[in-house]
Design an enzyme around this catalytic site. Structure first.
Site, PDB file in Angstrom:
ATOM      1  N   THR A  83      24.293  47.600 -23.769  1.00 51.27           N
ATOM      2  CA  THR A  83      23.449  48.289 -24.755  1.00 51.27           C
ATOM      3  C   THR A  83      22.976  47.375 -25.887  1.00 51.27           C
ATOM      4  OG1 THR A  83      25.378  49.029 -26.023  1.00 51.27           O
ATOM      5  CG2 THR A  83      24.562  50.514 -24.288  1.00 51.27           C
ATOM      6  N   ASP A 133      28.644  49.597 -22.288  1.00 55.35           N
ATOM      7  CA  ASP A 133      29.211  48.451 -22.973  1.00 55.35           C
ATOM      8  C   ASP A 133      28.480  48.265 -24.301  1.00 55.35           C
ATOM      9  OD1 ASP A 133      30.905  45.809 -22.619  1.00 55.35           O
ATOM     10  OD2 ASP A 133      28.948  45.228 -23.432  1.00 55.35           O
ATOM     11  N   TYR A 137      26.041  45.299 -32.482  1.00 57.34           N
ATOM     12  CA  TYR A 137      24.753  45.671 -31.900  1.00 57.34           C
ATOM     13  C   TYR A 137      24.002  46.636 -32.835  1.00 57.34           C
ATOM     14  CZ  TYR A 137      26.727  43.892 -27.467  1.00 57.34           C
ATOM     15  OH  TYR A 137      27.305  43.123 -26.484  1.00 57.34           O
ATOM     16  N   ASN A 188      34.948  36.194 -23.180  1.00 59.41           N
ATOM     17  CA  ASN A 188      34.677  34.764 -23.408  1.00 59.41           C
ATOM     18  C   ASN A 188      35.943  33.947 -23.625  1.00 59.41           C
ATOM     19  OD1 ASN A 188      31.686  34.808 -23.382  1.00 59.41           O
ATOM     20  ND2 ASN A 188      31.969  36.144 -25.151  1.00 59.41           N
ATOM     21  N   TYR A 192      28.824  39.610 -17.740  1.00 62.47           N
ATOM     22  CA  TYR A 192      27.578  39.868 -18.476  1.00 62.47           C
ATOM     23  C   TYR A 192      26.493  38.918 -17.964  1.00 62.47           C
ATOM     24  CZ  TYR A 192      28.858  36.089 -21.910  1.00 62.47           C
ATOM     25  OH  TYR A 192      29.212  34.912 -22.532  1.00 62.47           O
TER      26      TYR A 192
END
Length: 326
Positions: free
Chosen positions: A25, A53, A58, A170, A219
């Site tokens: 998103t 997600d 965001y 990550n 991703y």
């Protein structure tokens, strides 16, 4: 593995389950029109998506939460049908800031819990009101990182019922080992969200995570935008790859659908981001065909070990994860 549009979740090591296909998103808050995420998430739920997600940074979790709540209210889904992943941002790594950060996400979503909460990056930034703190010379201000202390604070959040599962994003092998070997570890990470697609198949990290019962969430599974401010645009566009295009023709599918199916078939969760109604629908149509063993091997051999997302602006951070081989 018999995957269908209605049933494509896989088990996590803590007993919960995660759908193999989700909707990312992220949208640049400066250029994404208001209510875009709201409308796209509602559409995605109607299409069949159950995994979303998101992240505090965001700046649209309030829209995603509203979409989920509206679809629960109209009877399309129940809360337990939805899998939401939120993320702990770099400025909230000190243990005393972890729960308040998660509570900000819950408040924005107006939900009682999230299904998965992950450490977005292993790099801590200076805590404060700025998500991207910089000094007067424009240099990012980092903060000492104690990943184990951050993780302990997350374990308390799980024990308090604010989150069902805990994961990371990550993280390289060394950083994962740091957590897995933490004295008194109570809840191990169930997932590691990393870049993963046919040009970057992550064979070594995938194998390491499999050995430790950690699910890889990929991703950029169909490549990424060509935004030069954070993407390595020297990488060839994944979706123009001849092999992916030709396999797609055989099944009457696009190269994007082939790339998604490839990862899903090897147990990698994919979270393609799209705010295009056509593409949201298109990306979900990967459960009516499957790739042969030969095709899977051929796609695996496309690996070029190139990242679209290098995050080079933070490569001088002591915990920058991509200096290590994996």
């Amino acid at each position: 593995m018999n995957l269908t549009a209605q049933s494509h979740s896989i088990p996590l090591s803590d007993g919960n389950r995660i759908p193999l296909l989700g909707l990312g998103t992220y949208g640049d808050p400066r250029t994404t029109p208001k209510d875009t995420a709201l409308e796209c998430v509602k559409l995605a739920i109607d299409v069949g998506y159950r995994h979303f997600d998101g992240a505090l940074v965001y700046f649209n979790e309030h829209e995603v939460g509203q979409a989920i709540r509206e679809k629960i209210a109209d009877g399309t889904v129940k809360r337990e049908d939805i899998f939401y992943c939120g993320k702990l941002w770099n400025t909230f790594h000190p243990p005393e800031l972890v729960r308040p950060a998660l509570e900000r996400t819950l408040k924005a979503l107006k939900l009682d819990y999230v299904d998965l909460y992950i450490v977005e990056l292993p790099m801590a930034f200076k805590p404060g009101n700025e998500f991207y703190p910089k000094d007067q010379h424009g240099k990012y201000i980092y903060h000492h990182t104690d990943l184990c202390a951050t993780w302990e604070a997350l374990e308390h959040c799980k024990d308090a019922g604010l989150v069902k599962s805990l994961g990371v994003s990550n993280f390289n092998r060394r950083q994962l080992e740091l957590l897995l070997n933490k004295p008194g570890l109570k809840h191990k990470p169930v997932s590691n969200q990393v870049e993963c697609h046919p040009y970057f198949t992550q064979p070594k990290l995938l194998e390491y995570c499999r050995q430790h019962d950690i699910v890889i969430v990929g991703y950029c599974p169909i490549g990424s935008s060509r935004d030069a401010s954070w993407v390595n645009v020297k990488c060839p566009p994944l979706l123009e790859d001849e092999l992916l295009v030709s396999i797609g023709k055989k099944y009457n599918k696009s190269s994007a659908q082939v790339a998604l199916r490839f990862n899903v078939q090897r147990g990698v969760v994919v979270i393609p981001k799209s705010f295009s109604p056509e593409r949201i629908t298109h990306n979900f149509q990967i459960f009516d065909f499957s790739l042969t063993e030969e095709e899977m091997k051929a796609i695996e051999s496309l690996n070029k070990n190139i990242r679209f997302v290098e995050l080079l602006m933070w490569s001088d951070h002591p915990e920058y994860p991509f200096h290590d081989e994996y």
